[in-house]
Design a protein around this motif. Structure first.
Motif, PDB file in Angstrom:
ATOM      1  N   GLY A 152      44.344  18.423  13.178  1.00 51.18           N
ATOM      2  CA  GLY A 152      45.138  17.416  14.207  1.00 51.18           C
ATOM      3  C   GLY A 152      45.789  17.957  15.217  1.00 51.18           C
ATOM      4  N   LYS A 153      46.270  16.572  15.816  1.00 44.78           N
ATOM      5  CA  LYS A 153      46.944  16.669  16.749  1.00 44.78           C
ATOM      6  C   LYS A 153      48.416  16.208  16.512  1.00 44.78           C
ATOM      7  CE  LYS A 153      46.707  14.565  21.591  1.00 44.78           C
ATOM      8  NZ  LYS A 153      46.046  13.813  22.564  1.00 44.78           N
ATOM      9  N   PHE A 154      49.114  17.066  17.028  1.00 42.25           N
ATOM     10  CA  PHE A 154      50.941  17.228  16.354  1.00 42.25           C
ATOM     11  C   PHE A 154      51.761  17.651  17.562  1.00 42.25           C
ATOM     12  CE2 PHE A 154      48.816  19.336  13.037  1.00 42.25           C
ATOM     13  CZ  PHE A 154      49.570  18.915  12.220  1.00 42.25           C
ATOM     14  N   SER A 155      52.885  16.368  17.974  1.00 36.76           N
ATOM     15  CA  SER A 155      53.530  16.451  19.601  1.00 36.76           C
ATOM     16  C   SER A 155      53.941  18.152  19.762  1.00 36.76           C
ATOM     17  CB  SER A 155      54.953  15.956  19.101  1.00 36.76           C
ATOM     18  OG  SER A 155      56.134  17.417  17.760  1.00 36.76           O
ATOM     19  N   GLU A 156      53.659  19.501  19.425  1.00 35.67           N
ATOM     20  CA  GLU A 156      53.211  20.736  19.855  1.00 35.67           C
ATOM     21  C   GLU A 156      52.674  20.955  20.424  1.00 35.67           C
ATOM     22  OE1 GLU A 156      56.349  20.140  16.347  1.00 35.67           O
ATOM     23  OE2 GLU A 156      54.581  19.923  16.625  1.00 35.67           O
ATOM     24  N   GLY A 157      51.156  20.174  19.745  1.00 37.30           N
ATOM     25  CA  GLY A 157      49.867  20.424  20.071  1.00 37.30           C
ATOM     26  C   GLY A 157      48.697  20.509  19.375  1.00 37.30           C
ATOM     27  N   TYR A 158      47.462  21.141  19.153  1.00 32.91           N
ATOM     28  CA  TYR A 158      46.536  20.887  18.218  1.00 32.91           C
ATOM     29  C   TYR A 158      46.524  21.739  17.540  1.00 32.91           C
ATOM     30  CZ  TYR A 158      44.851  17.402  21.985  1.00 32.91           C
ATOM     31  OH  TYR A 158      44.248  16.687  22.559  1.00 32.91           O
ATOM     32  N   ALA A 159      46.723  21.788  16.101  1.00 32.58           N
ATOM     33  CA  ALA A 159      46.945  23.281  14.856  1.00 32.58           C
ATOM     34  C   ALA A 159      45.744  23.094  14.631  1.00 32.58           C
ATOM     35  CB  ALA A 159      48.381  21.840  14.156  1.00 32.58           C
ATOM     36  N   PHE A 160      45.180  24.374  14.310  1.00 33.29           N
ATOM     37  CA  PHE A 160      44.687  24.840  13.379  1.00 33.29           C
ATOM     38  C   PHE A 160      44.866  26.203  11.875  1.00 33.29           C
ATOM     39  CE2 PHE A 160      42.474  23.416  16.980  1.00 33.29           C
ATOM     40  CZ  PHE A 160      41.788  23.175  16.854  1.00 33.29           C
ATOM     41  N   ARG A 161      45.008  26.220  10.698  1.00 36.54           N
ATOM     42  CA  ARG A 161      45.112  26.933  10.292  1.00 36.54           C
ATOM     43  C   ARG A 161      44.134  28.125  10.146  1.00 36.54           C
ATOM     44  NH1 ARG A 161      46.737  24.299   4.418  1.00 36.54           N
ATOM     45  NH2 ARG A 161      44.600  23.879   4.862  1.00 36.54           N
ATOM     46  N   ILE A 162      44.557  29.184  10.512  1.00 39.01           N
ATOM     47  CA  ILE A 162      43.242  30.777  10.521  1.00 39.01           C
ATOM     48  C   ILE A 162      44.783  31.993   9.386  1.00 39.01           C
ATOM     49  CG2 ILE A 162      42.516  31.617  11.875  1.00 39.01           C
ATOM     50  CD1 ILE A 162      42.452  30.330  13.757  1.00 39.01           C
ATOM     51  N   GLY A 163      43.946  31.665   8.460  1.00 35.75           N
ATOM     52  CA  GLY A 163      44.442  32.480   7.478  1.00 35.75           C
ATOM     53  C   GLY A 163      45.918  32.182   6.779  1.00 35.75           C
ATOM     54  N   GLU A 164      46.815  33.287   7.496  1.00 33.77           N
ATOM     55  CA  GLU A 164      48.056  32.912   6.771  1.00 33.77           C
ATOM     56  C   GLU A 164      48.902  32.137   8.452  1.00 33.77           C
ATOM     57  OE1 GLU A 164      50.297  35.984   4.746  1.00 33.77           O
ATOM     58  OE2 GLU A 164      48.474  35.224   2.930  1.00 33.77           O
ATOM     59  N   LYS A 165      48.034  32.266   9.551  1.00 36.91           N
ATOM     60  CA  LYS A 165      49.216  31.792  10.961  1.00 36.91           C
ATOM     61  C   LYS A 165      48.326  30.044  10.744  1.00 36.91           C
ATOM     62  CE  LYS A 165      48.995  36.391  12.861  1.00 36.91           C
ATOM     63  NZ  LYS A 165      48.250  36.728  14.109  1.00 36.91           N
ATOM     64  N   ILE A 166      49.359  29.169  11.845  1.00 36.76           N
ATOM     65  CA  ILE A 166      49.248  27.906  12.173  1.00 36.76           C
ATOM     66  C   ILE A 166      49.337  28.464  13.690  1.00 36.76           C
ATOM     67  CG2 ILE A 166      49.733  25.857  12.437  1.00 36.76           C
ATOM     68  CD1 ILE A 166      49.564  26.087   9.618  1.00 36.76           C
ATOM     69  N   VAL A 167      47.656  28.237  14.200  1.00 34.31           N
ATOM     70  CA  VAL A 167      47.583  27.892  15.628  1.00 34.31           C
ATOM     71  C   VAL A 167      47.533  26.919  16.695  1.00 34.31           C
ATOM     72  CG1 VAL A 167      46.136  29.129  17.297  1.00 34.31           C
ATOM     73  CG2 VAL A 167      46.259  30.358  15.168  1.00 34.31           C
ATOM     74  N   ILE A 168      48.350  27.126  17.520  1.00 36.09           N
ATOM     75  CA  ILE A 168      48.788  26.124  18.340  1.00 36.09           C
ATOM     76  C   ILE A 168      48.104  25.876  19.767  1.00 36.09           C
ATOM     77  CG2 ILE A 168      50.720  24.519  19.477  1.00 36.09           C
ATOM     78  CD1 ILE A 168      50.394  24.577  15.781  1.00 36.09           C
ATOM     79  N   LEU A 169      47.522  25.006  19.814  1.00 33.97           N
ATOM     80  CA  LEU A 169      46.656  24.856  21.371  1.00 33.97           C
ATOM     81  C   LEU A 169      47.162  23.695  21.931  1.00 33.97           C
ATOM     82  CD1 LEU A 169      42.635  25.837  20.547  1.00 33.97           C
ATOM     83  CD2 LEU A 169      44.046  27.568  20.900  1.00 33.97           C
ATOM     84  N   GLN A 170      47.447  24.086  23.610  1.00 34.23           N
ATOM     85  CA  GLN A 170      48.232  23.162  24.526  1.00 34.23           C
ATOM     86  C   GLN A 170      46.251  22.486  24.894  1.00 34.23           C
ATOM     87  OE1 GLN A 170      50.719  21.582  24.501  1.00 34.23           O
ATOM     88  NE2 GLN A 170      51.288  23.352  23.062  1.00 34.23           N
TER      89      GLN A 170
END
Length: 445
Positions: A152-170
């Protein structure tokens, strides 16, 4: 293979679909959460059904009752083997969410595709004309296809869970190719093991010799063809076939019976179905109403949608090329398209002309009124929280008529699926113009 006792009524339950996030697809075994995708067989559900409105009474809102309910819930006793996610920022500019036909056909050298299920349902459907092309894309563009969840969309950006990482896109450009899902209609016995979606049937169709098909559109006819059934039960005045679907129906000699009432019960290892003027003893009830686009992610990022009454489903607001006012794009099944070839075409061209002979014509010409989930009502409106349709109507009669207000008063949409199933069905049947607020994270972290 884990059948689960439901939270309040203690009825035996099984998943109706293998999609991640839907009821009973994940279960707790010895304190750990495990995937639970298997072909359910008819079982005696047992349990005690009572009105969920009792749960909301002051007499039962006490510590001892709450403790008992928590002990029988499908929840771990404690958090074990927790994952510490590493947060990483990426500069991906174009992201495709979803690995259906339209998502794979959207993939190019400037984009990445992220989906939590790379085994797209096309691979299980021998009637899909694009199955070989889909296999080719999955093989040749594998380096740009990533398994993960859109959170979903957070204040930090768009978040994706990929493996054991949370990837944030602006501010990426997102193409929503999340497709649609088949949701269980309302009828007495709709929660029994063996009442399954078309998608689950496609995965395990070798396990079921004799099935009864429910549905209103082309996918119901395709399911009947695959199963060898010559009958499809559809709600009264809700036949929604395209020209191609009508041709297939006539060629295969399939009857579409419009029914006002359906009741299903367990009977000696089978499901016994009774409707207006007929009955059948079957291995499974397979439902294939018009696919409901997976709106939770689309709504979460600020895109709007509306109930299309001629179809009885919610469709994201978009133009002829799938662009939404929020700046993102929707293609294929997420746009409401149920034909595989049109879904693929929607990636690169205006397909409005092709859609004028499909149920999606109602999106462009708002007319008609269909109830693809109404088989006499009754049964369970929310399987996660054991809320029956009659419970919902008690609150409706008190003036709570929107899905959001029903969530706050009756407790629907508060279970493990977070409203991915019940909110759409209840909303459609009540004609609610809005659903619940699909908040981040869209999947538990």
């Amino acid at each position: 293979m884990n059948y689960v006792r439901s939270r309040r009524h203690y009825r035996l339950r099984a998943p109706f679909d293998c999609e991640k996030g839907l009821p009973y697809v994940n279960v707790v075994v010895k304190g750990k959460i495990e995937e639970n995708c298997f072909p359910p067989e008819p079982r005696n559900p047992g349990g005690i059904r009572f009105s969920s409105t009792i749960i909301h009474s002051k007499g039962l809102r006490n510590q001892s009752v709450i403790e008992v309910i928590s002990r029988i819930s499908n929840l771990p006793d404690r958090i074990i083997d927790g994952v510490e996610y590493e947060v990483e920022k990426k500069d991906w500019k174009k992201v495709i969410v979803g690995a259906g036909i339209s998502g794979l056909f959207s993939l190019d050298d400037k984009s990445v595709l992220i989906a939590n299920n790379l085994r797209t349902n096309t691979l299980f459907d021998p009637m899909d004309p694009l199955i070989n092309e889909v296999k080719s894309i999955l093989k040749n563009k594998r380096d740009r296809i990533i398994e993960g969840d859109f959170l979903g969309k957070f204040s930090e950006g768009y978040a994706f869970r990929i493996g054991e990482k949370i990837v944030i896109l602006q501010n990426p450009e997102i193409i929503f190719a999340v497709g649609g899902r088949y949701l269980p209609p309302l009828f007495e016995g709709n929660d029994l093991p063996g009442v399954i979606s078309r998608d689950m049937y496609l995965k395990f169709r070798g396990k079921y010799q004799n099935v009864l098909v429910l549905g209103s559109g082309d996918d119901a006819i395709r399911t009947a063809v695959l199963s060898g059934s010559k009958r499809v039960l559809t709600p009264h005045r809700t036949i929604l076939l395209s020209k191609r679907g009508r041709e297939m129906q006539n060629e295969e000699g399939i009857e579409m019976d419009e029914v006002k009432s359906l009741k299903v019960s367990y009977s000696f290892g089978k499901l016994k179905a009774r409707w207006d003027d007929g009955e059948a003893l079957v291995d499974a009830i397979v439902f294939a109403p018009l696919k409901q686009p997976r709106l939770e992610g689309i709504s979460n990022v600020g895109c709007t949608y509306r109930l299309v009454r001629g179809m009885g489903v919610y469709i994201p607001n978009h133009d002829e090329n799938g662009w939404m006012e929020c700046g993102h794009r929707v293609v294929g099944g997420a746009r409401g398209i149920d034909d595989p070839e049109i879904s693929a075409k929607s990636v690169s061209e205006d397909v409005t002309e092709y859609l004028m002979d499909t149920p999606l014509r109602f999106y462009y010409h708002d007319e008609g009124e269909a109830n693809p989930y109404d088989y006499g009502l009754g049964g369970y409106a929310c399987r996660c929280e054991d809320i029956m349709w009659n419970d919902v109507m008690e609150f409706v009669d008190k003036g709570f008529k929107s899905v959001e207000m029903l969530k706050r008063t009756s407790g629907i949409c508060l279970g493990e699926c977070q409203g991915k199933a019940c909110s759409f069905v209840v909303g459609s049947l009540l004609g609610s113009t809005t659903l619940i607020t699909f908040r981040s994270p869209l999947y538990p972290v």
